[in-house]
Every structure is written in C-alpha cells, then in structure tokens.
Design an enzyme around this catalytic site. Sequence first.
Site, PDB file in Angstrom:
ATOM      1  N   TYR A  69      -2.023  -0.840  10.324  1.00  0.00           N
ATOM      2  CA  TYR A  69      -2.031  -1.161   8.887  1.00  0.00           C
ATOM      3  C   TYR A  69      -0.755  -0.650   8.219  1.00  0.00           C
ATOM      4  CZ  TYR A  69      -3.723  -1.081   4.023  1.00  0.00           C
ATOM      5  OH  TYR A  69      -3.868  -1.262   2.672  1.00  0.00           O
TER       6      TYR A  69
ATOM      7  N   SER B 243       0.868  -1.189   0.000  1.00  0.00           N
ATOM      8  CA  SER B 243       0.000   0.000   0.000  1.00  0.00           C
ATOM      9  C   SER B 243       0.895   1.226   0.000  1.00  0.00           C
ATOM     10  CB  SER B 243      -0.857  -0.006   1.272  1.00  0.00           C
ATOM     11  OG  SER B 243      -1.456   1.262   1.459  1.00  0.00           O
TER      12      SER B 243
HETATM   13  P1  NAD Z   1     -11.416  -5.918   0.658  1.00  0.00           P
HETATM   14  O1  NAD Z   1     -11.712  -5.735   2.106  1.00  0.00           O
HETATM   15  O2  NAD Z   1     -12.439  -5.520  -0.339  1.00  0.00           O
HETATM   16  O3  NAD Z   1     -11.008  -7.435   0.360  1.00  0.00           O
HETATM   17  C1  NAD Z   1     -10.127  -8.118   1.212  1.00  0.00           C
HETATM   18  C2  NAD Z   1     -10.415  -9.604   1.141  1.00  0.00           C
HETATM   19  O4  NAD Z   1      -9.486 -10.266   2.026  1.00  0.00           O
HETATM   20  C3  NAD Z   1     -11.830  -9.957   1.620  1.00  0.00           C
HETATM   21  O5  NAD Z   1     -12.444 -10.845   0.719  1.00  0.00           O
HETATM   22  C4  NAD Z   1     -11.599 -10.601   2.985  1.00  0.00           C
HETATM   23  O6  NAD Z   1     -12.574 -11.572   3.323  1.00  0.00           O
HETATM   24  C5  NAD Z   1     -10.227 -11.222   2.785  1.00  0.00           C
HETATM   25  N1  NAD Z   1      -9.540 -11.469   4.060  1.00  0.00           N
HETATM   26  C6  NAD Z   1      -9.483 -10.652   5.143  1.00  0.00           C
HETATM   27  N2  NAD Z   1      -8.802 -11.255   6.129  1.00  0.00           N
HETATM   28  C7  NAD Z   1      -8.428 -12.472   5.671  1.00  0.00           C
HETATM   29  C8  NAD Z   1      -7.700 -13.550   6.234  1.00  0.00           C
HETATM   30  N3  NAD Z   1      -7.236 -13.505   7.501  1.00  0.00           N
HETATM   31  N4  NAD Z   1      -7.468 -14.639   5.471  1.00  0.00           N
HETATM   32  C9  NAD Z   1      -7.952 -14.718   4.206  1.00  0.00           C
HETATM   33  N5  NAD Z   1      -8.662 -13.733   3.631  1.00  0.00           N
HETATM   34  C10 NAD Z   1      -8.897 -12.621   4.358  1.00  0.00           C
HETATM   35  O7  NAD Z   1     -10.041  -5.131   0.416  1.00  0.00           O
HETATM   36  P2  NAD Z   1      -9.304  -4.638  -0.928  1.00  0.00           P
HETATM   37  O8  NAD Z   1      -9.467  -3.178  -1.006  1.00  0.00           O
HETATM   38  O9  NAD Z   1      -9.657  -5.494  -2.079  1.00  0.00           O
HETATM   39  O10 NAD Z   1      -7.794  -4.913  -0.476  1.00  0.00           O
HETATM   40  C11 NAD Z   1      -7.034  -6.014  -0.930  1.00  0.00           C
HETATM   41  C12 NAD Z   1      -5.577  -5.774  -0.571  1.00  0.00           C
HETATM   42  O11 NAD Z   1      -5.148  -4.545  -1.174  1.00  0.00           O
HETATM   43  C13 NAD Z   1      -5.332  -5.616   0.929  1.00  0.00           C
HETATM   44  O12 NAD Z   1      -4.110  -6.220   1.292  1.00  0.00           O
HETATM   45  C14 NAD Z   1      -5.221  -4.122   1.105  1.00  0.00           C
HETATM   46  O13 NAD Z   1      -4.445  -3.753   2.215  1.00  0.00           O
HETATM   47  C15 NAD Z   1      -4.557  -3.718  -0.207  1.00  0.00           C
HETATM   48  N6  NAD Z   1      -4.769  -2.317  -0.530  1.00  0.00           N
HETATM   49  C16 NAD Z   1      -6.008  -1.842  -0.833  1.00  0.00           C
HETATM   50  C17 NAD Z   1      -6.162  -0.488  -1.118  1.00  0.00           C
HETATM   51  C18 NAD Z   1      -7.495   0.115  -1.474  1.00  0.00           C
HETATM   52  O14 NAD Z   1      -7.549   1.348  -1.644  1.00  0.00           O
HETATM   53  N7  NAD Z   1      -8.546  -0.645  -1.620  1.00  0.00           N
HETATM   54  C19 NAD Z   1      -5.058   0.375  -1.102  1.00  0.00           C
HETATM   55  C20 NAD Z   1      -3.808  -0.155  -0.783  1.00  0.00           C
HETATM   56  C21 NAD Z   1      -3.670  -1.498  -0.509  1.00  0.00           C
END
Ligand code: NAD
Length: 257
Positions: free
Chosen positions: A154, A141
């Site tokens: 985070y 991130s």
């Molecule tokens: P989201 O919450 O929509 O999806 C995350 C998924 O991970 C969900 O399906 C959830 O059930 C699953 N999950 C959570 N804990 C878990 C565990 N212990 N074991 C297995 N699965 C688990 O989030 P997203 O926005 O799609 O984010 C995905 C990744 O991208 C994350 O690592 C997040 O930190 C990173 N990220 C997202 C953003 C953003 O703006 N959306 C920005 C930077 C980084």
Amino acid sequence: MRLAGKVAVVTGAARGIGRATAERLLAEGAQVVLADIDVEQLDKTVAELAAPDRVLAMRVDVANQREVVQLVDAAVQRFECIDIMVNNAGIAPVIPFLDVTEEILSRVLDVNLKGAFFGTQAAGRQMISQGKGGVIINMSSINSGLANPNVAPYAISKGGMNQVTSTAAVAFAPHGIRVVGVGPGTILTEMTAGAFVNTAGHHAILSRTPLGRYGDVSEIASVVAFLASDDASYITGETVYVDGGRRVLNYLVPVKE
Ligand code: NAD
C-alpha cells in the site's frame, strides 16, 4: 455551488471517502459519475443520494485499463464532457512485510497505482480533446511517505501515485489541466476499522496526531472540492496532506484516554 455545471467522475464511490466526495461534489453543483467494483453497495449509495438527474453509477474495476476508458466514455456520453476526475478507489491489506505474496503485491499495485495511472491517462486524454482544462485528483495517503512495514504494498503504491500526480501535472500543464493529490491521515471508514484502528493501533495513531482525533470523510471531501474548484487554480503537481498534523510531527503527543 462552486462546481455548478461541472462533470465529475469519482472511483471507489460506493462508500467511505469516495462516497463523501461524490456527495460534496453534488452539493457544490456538479454532475457526478460514481464508479465502484462493488455493485451492490454502489446501487444502495446511488439510491440514497436521490439525485437521479445528476448521477450515473457504473461498475468498474480500476485495475482494468479498458474498463477505466469505458468509464470516461460513459461519463462523456451521459453528461457530454468530463471536468473533474477523482481516482479514489483503493485497497489496503494489512500484512507483515515478509508475508506479502506476489499475488497481493500485484493486486495492490494494480488497483492503487495502475488504477490511478489509467484514470489520469484516460481523463487527461479526454480533457485535452475537450480543450477547456480540467482537474485530476489522486487519493494518496500519508503512507506515501511514511514507513509502516505492515502495509508495504500500500505504502509503495501511494508513493508511486504521488509521482503519477507530479509527472502528469507537468505533462498536462500546457493544456490547463491541473493534477493534484490528497493525502489523508487516518479517517474512520471500513478500510481502517479493525485492522488499523484496533486498541494498539488506536494509541499508535493518536500519539502521532497533534489534533488528537481521527479525521472524518467530510474533511477529505471538502479538500477535494476545494482542489477541484478555481479557488485552487494555481495548485498543480502537489499532494496536500489532510492528517491532523501527523506527517510533520516529531516525537509523540499525549493521547486522551
Ligand atoms: P473504503 O474501503 O471504505 O472504500 C474504498 C472503495 O473502493 C470501496 O467502495 C471499494 O469497493 C472500492 N474499490 C476497491 N477496489 C476497487 C477497484 N479495483 N475498482 C473500483 N473500486 C474499487 O476505503 P476509504 O477509506 O474510503 O479509502 C478511499 C481512498 O482513500 C483509498 O484510495 C485509500 O487508500 C485512501 N485513504 C484512506 C485513508 C483512511 O484512513 N480511510 C487514509 C489514507 C488514504
């Protein structure tokens, strides 16, 4: 079809960036194991993908090392090997620094940091035994290097994750295995809806985003697919930021209302 014949595992694949990544890897020809802790959403997603021959769904908590090892084993049992591991599962509780409890800190580090470590280690071990290289991608991130005191656990977890990427890259380089990171800016998903992207947050984020908009999940998935492919054959140890210019911006940019 850059990934035809490849076997990929994507954690956190039930929705958001993980789902988009699984879809993109499938579209590029890979066979994909989708792992998530949310079985209900995972089953729905897999049904919608409508590619039963090329997907496997598995309930996994990435914070549990045994389950992550079982995930890699299941991928190998079903598709014979593993070429691409995407450690994407993550959680991001929004909470002021002084209110973070030990329980919250532990869970965020367990899922985001240790989960990525376990996935990198399990996939690396399997890829080394296969002897044909591979690619491991950690979903970092922009918060890995920026200070937002409302998401301290985070940010700390993602900073540490970048070091999982760089240390594993050096450890696995002799085996032809690349380890890279992807660092999204703000992408509209269920993770960011509400807590991050409320009215004040909206202005704060876009005034720091030169491209003037949020990112789409497909714009992260396409970078994952590139990094997983031979087009990225000389990239290892680095985290690539996909953030509309946010990380490099000095000062602020005007926001279109
Ligand atoms: P989201 O919450 O929509 O999806 C995350 C998924 O991970 C969900 O399906 C959830 O059930 C699953 N999950 C959570 N804990 C878990 C565990 N212990 N074991 C297995 N699965 C688990 O989030 P997203 O926005 O799609 O984010 C995905 C990744 O991208 C994350 O690592 C997040 O930190 C990173 N990220 C997202 C953003 C953003 O703006 N959306 C920005 C930077 C980084």
